[in-house]
Design a protein around this motif. Structure first.
Motif, PDB file in Angstrom:
ATOM      1  N   TRP A  26     -31.184 -60.072  21.500  1.00 61.10           N
ATOM      2  CA  TRP A  26     -31.350 -58.799  21.976  1.00 61.10           C
ATOM      3  C   TRP A  26     -30.235 -58.036  22.557  1.00 61.10           C
ATOM      4  O   TRP A  26     -29.951 -56.762  21.994  1.00 61.10           O
ATOM      5  CB  TRP A  26     -32.164 -58.604  23.080  1.00 61.10           C
ATOM      6  N   ASP A  27     -29.005 -58.520  22.701  1.00 57.51           N
ATOM      7  CA  ASP A  27     -27.997 -57.825  23.215  1.00 57.51           C
ATOM      8  C   ASP A  27     -27.402 -57.185  21.832  1.00 57.51           C
ATOM      9  O   ASP A  27     -26.493 -56.088  21.955  1.00 57.51           O
ATOM     10  CB  ASP A  27     -26.766 -58.677  23.900  1.00 57.51           C
ATOM     11  N   GLN A  28     -27.321 -57.918  20.781  1.00 56.77           N
ATOM     12  CA  GLN A  28     -26.646 -57.550  19.410  1.00 56.77           C
ATOM     13  C   GLN A  28     -27.849 -56.344  18.957  1.00 56.77           C
ATOM     14  O   GLN A  28     -26.878 -55.343  18.515  1.00 56.77           O
ATOM     15  CB  GLN A  28     -26.909 -58.681  18.375  1.00 56.77           C
ATOM     16  N   ILE A  29     -28.792 -56.484  19.105  1.00 53.87           N
ATOM     17  CA  ILE A  29     -29.819 -55.408  18.770  1.00 53.87           C
ATOM     18  C   ILE A  29     -29.404 -53.932  19.699  1.00 53.87           C
ATOM     19  O   ILE A  29     -29.227 -52.707  19.320  1.00 53.87           O
ATOM     20  CB  ILE A  29     -31.244 -55.598  18.850  1.00 53.87           C
ATOM     21  N   ARG A  30     -29.050 -54.133  20.969  1.00 49.05           N
ATOM     22  CA  ARG A  30     -28.669 -52.970  21.797  1.00 49.05           C
ATOM     23  C   ARG A  30     -27.414 -52.607  21.523  1.00 49.05           C
ATOM     24  O   ARG A  30     -27.147 -51.416  21.189  1.00 49.05           O
ATOM     25  CB  ARG A  30     -28.676 -53.533  23.206  1.00 49.05           C
ATOM     26  N   LEU A  31     -26.422 -53.517  21.275  1.00 53.56           N
ATOM     27  CA  LEU A  31     -25.032 -53.079  20.992  1.00 53.56           C
ATOM     28  C   LEU A  31     -25.091 -52.179  19.229  1.00 53.56           C
ATOM     29  O   LEU A  31     -24.331 -51.158  19.191  1.00 53.56           O
ATOM     30  CB  LEU A  31     -24.196 -54.204  20.746  1.00 53.56           C
ATOM     31  N   ASP A  32     -25.829 -52.682  18.473  1.00 51.58           N
ATOM     32  CA  ASP A  32     -25.941 -52.039  17.052  1.00 51.58           C
ATOM     33  C   ASP A  32     -26.599 -50.491  17.333  1.00 51.58           C
ATOM     34  O   ASP A  32     -26.063 -49.800  16.615  1.00 51.58           O
ATOM     35  CB  ASP A  32     -26.905 -52.648  16.320  1.00 51.58           C
ATOM     36  N   ALA A  33     -27.416 -50.400  18.498  1.00 55.65           N
ATOM     37  CA  ALA A  33     -28.022 -49.236  18.799  1.00 55.65           C
ATOM     38  C   ALA A  33     -26.840 -48.092  19.512  1.00 55.65           C
ATOM     39  O   ALA A  33     -27.200 -46.958  19.667  1.00 55.65           O
ATOM     40  CB  ALA A  33     -29.338 -49.304  19.365  1.00 55.65           C
ATOM     41  N   MET A  34     -25.565 -48.652  19.841  1.00 52.06           N
ATOM     42  CA  MET A  34     -24.759 -47.821  20.750  1.00 52.06           C
ATOM     43  C   MET A  34     -23.486 -47.563  19.942  1.00 52.06           C
ATOM     44  O   MET A  34     -22.645 -47.109  20.473  1.00 52.06           O
ATOM     45  CB  MET A  34     -24.618 -48.679  21.968  1.00 52.06           C
ATOM     46  N   VAL A  35     -23.337 -48.445  18.788  1.00 50.23           N
ATOM     47  CA  VAL A  35     -21.884 -48.197  18.307  1.00 50.23           C
ATOM     48  C   VAL A  35     -21.526 -46.805  17.726  1.00 50.23           C
ATOM     49  O   VAL A  35     -20.399 -46.462  17.421  1.00 50.23           O
ATOM     50  CB  VAL A  35     -21.723 -49.342  17.211  1.00 50.23           C
ATOM     51  N   GLU A  36     -22.671 -46.193  17.427  1.00 48.38           N
ATOM     52  CA  GLU A  36     -22.387 -44.799  17.014  1.00 48.38           C
ATOM     53  C   GLU A  36     -23.030 -43.791  18.135  1.00 48.38           C
ATOM     54  O   GLU A  36     -23.283 -42.717  17.762  1.00 48.38           O
ATOM     55  CB  GLU A  36     -23.028 -44.539  15.682  1.00 48.38           C
ATOM     56  N   SER A  37     -22.899 -44.152  19.345  1.00 50.78           N
ATOM     57  CA  SER A  37     -23.588 -43.331  20.352  1.00 50.78           C
ATOM     58  C   SER A  37     -22.910 -42.092  20.627  1.00 50.78           C
ATOM     59  O   SER A  37     -21.512 -41.945  20.290  1.00 50.78           O
ATOM     60  CB  SER A  37     -23.782 -44.060  21.727  1.00 50.78           C
ATOM     61  N   ARG A  38     -23.557 -40.686  20.806  1.00 47.50           N
ATOM     62  CA  ARG A  38     -22.542 -39.637  21.203  1.00 47.50           C
ATOM     63  C   ARG A  38     -21.712 -39.775  22.337  1.00 47.50           C
ATOM     64  O   ARG A  38     -20.964 -38.889  22.658  1.00 47.50           O
ATOM     65  CB  ARG A  38     -23.712 -38.618  21.384  1.00 47.50           C
ATOM     66  N   TYR A  39     -22.116 -40.914  23.198  1.00 49.19           N
ATOM     67  CA  TYR A  39     -21.352 -40.948  24.651  1.00 49.19           C
ATOM     68  C   TYR A  39     -20.139 -41.789  24.220  1.00 49.19           C
ATOM     69  O   TYR A  39     -20.281 -42.926  23.873  1.00 49.19           O
ATOM     70  CB  TYR A  39     -22.009 -41.576  25.482  1.00 49.19           C
ATOM     71  N   THR A  40     -18.812 -41.135  23.625  1.00 46.19           N
ATOM     72  CA  THR A  40     -17.957 -41.633  22.955  1.00 46.19           C
ATOM     73  C   THR A  40     -17.285 -42.960  23.660  1.00 46.19           C
ATOM     74  O   THR A  40     -17.117 -44.053  23.092  1.00 46.19           O
ATOM     75  CB  THR A  40     -16.627 -40.743  22.588  1.00 46.19           C
TER      76      THR A  40
END
Length: 268
Positions: free
Chosen positions: A119-133
Motif C-alpha cells: 500500500w505504501d508503494q501505491i501511496r508514494l506512486d501517487a505523490m511523486v508528482e504531487s503539486r506540493y513540491t
C-alpha cells in the motif's frame, strides 16, 4: 503545465488546503512512526542475526520517513516534530489500526509489513508528482528505499507460504487477521477528493485501492483456493484516521514516550 510550474508553495495554500495537507501528512507520519517502533521491538528476537540487522535498518528507515513528514507539518504548523511524534495523545493520532497492533508471531509481522509496504508503494506512486513540491521531492527518495523493503518482505512471504505445513497455515491465519484491518489502512480520511482535485495526490484513491486489492487477491491465489473462501474486508467506517484506536496504541505510546516524560527537554 508541469507540476513544477503549477506547484503549491506553503505560503500559497488556502486555509482549506492547509487543513487537508496537514491531515494527510499526519496520516503518513503516524503510520511510519508507529510501524517503525513495532519493527524495533523485534531487535534481538528475529529468527536470525542477519534478520535482526535487516529489521533494525528497516525500522530506522520507517522512523526516518516519519521525521520527514513530521518536519513538513512543522513547517506548516509551527509545532515541533518532537512534539508531534512524542507528545500528542492517542486520540490525535491518525495512524491506521494495522500498524499499532501487537507484533504477534513472525508470520503476522511479515504479512502485516508486506501488505503495508504494498500500500505504501501505491501511496508514494501517487505523490511523486504531487503539486506540493516538498512532498514530491521527499517521496521520490522514500520510494527508492521502500522498494528494498518490499523485496525483503516479498522474499519472506514467498518463503513462508511456499514451504507448506505449519508455516503456511500460520501465514494463512495471519492473512485473515490482517484482512480485518485493511479497509482502515486503505482509508484516506474525509479529504480524499480534495487531495486529488488539488494535485496533492495524482491518482484517484479509488484506483489506488483497486490496485491494492488486485495485488492482494493475487497473493491469496498463491496460497489458497479462492473458490473456497470469500475475501472479507471490514466495511466499517475508518477508525484510525479519525483518531479512534485500539488499546494497543496507548501501550505503544506509553513505551515510546518514557524518555520524554522523564526528561521533557530530551531530543530524538
Amino acid at each position: 503545465m508541469s507540476h513544477e510550474t503549477n506547484s503549491l508553495a506553503p505560503e500559497q495554500l488556502t486555509e482549506q488546503q492547509h487543513t487537508v495537507l496537514v491531515d494527510w501528512l499526519t496520516q503518513l507520519a503516524d503510520d511510519e512512526f508507529i510501524l517503525g517502533h513495532r519493527d524495533s521491538e523485534w531487535l534481538g528476537l528475529c529468527p536470525t542475526v542477519e534478520e535482526d540487522v535487516a529489521f533494525s535498518s528497516i525500522a530506522q528507515d520507517e522512523v526516518g520517513h516519519a521525521v520527514f513528514y513530521y518536519e513538513l507539518i512543522q513547517e506548516l504548523e509551527g509545532v515541533s516534530a518532537d512534539y508531534l511524534a512524542f507528545q500528542r495523545p492517542a486520540h490525535e493520532r491518525k495512524n491506521s489500526l494495522l500498524v499499532e497492533r501487537e507484533n504477534g508471531d513472525w508470520a503476522y509481522t511479515i504479512v502485516r509489513h508486506y501488505l503495508y509496504d504494498l500500500w505504501d508503494q501505491i501511496r508514494l506512486d501517487a505523490m511523486v508528482e504531487s503539486r506540493y513540491t516538498p512532498l514530491a521531492h521527499g517521496t521520490q527518495k522514500m520510494k527508492r528505499e521502500e522498494y528494498y523493503h518490499l523485496i525483503h518482505f516479498q522474499h519472506w512471504f514467498a518463503r513462508l507460504t511456499g514451504c507448506g505445513g505449519e508455516a503456511q497455515e500460520r501465514m494463512k491465519q495471519a492473512m485473515e487477521w490482517v484482512e480485518q484491518d485493511l479497509d482502515d489502512l486503505l482509508d484516506i480520511g474525509v479529504y480524499e477528493s480534495d487531495l486529488l482535485s488539488w494535485g496533492i495526490l495524482t491518482k484517484p484513491p479509488t484506483e489506488m485501492r483497486s490496485e491494492f486489492y488486485s495485488q492482494y487477491e493475487d497473493l491469496w491465489k498463491d496460497i489458497s483456493d479462492l473458490s473456497e473462501r470469500m475475501i472479507i474486508f471490514s466495511k466499517q467506517a475508518s477508525k484510525g484516521r479519525m483518531g479512534q484506536h485500539s488499546p494497543a496504541l496507548a501501550s505503544v505510546l506509553e513505551n515510546m514516550t518514557e524518555v520524554i516524560r522523564f526528561d521533557p527537554n530530551a531530543q530524538w
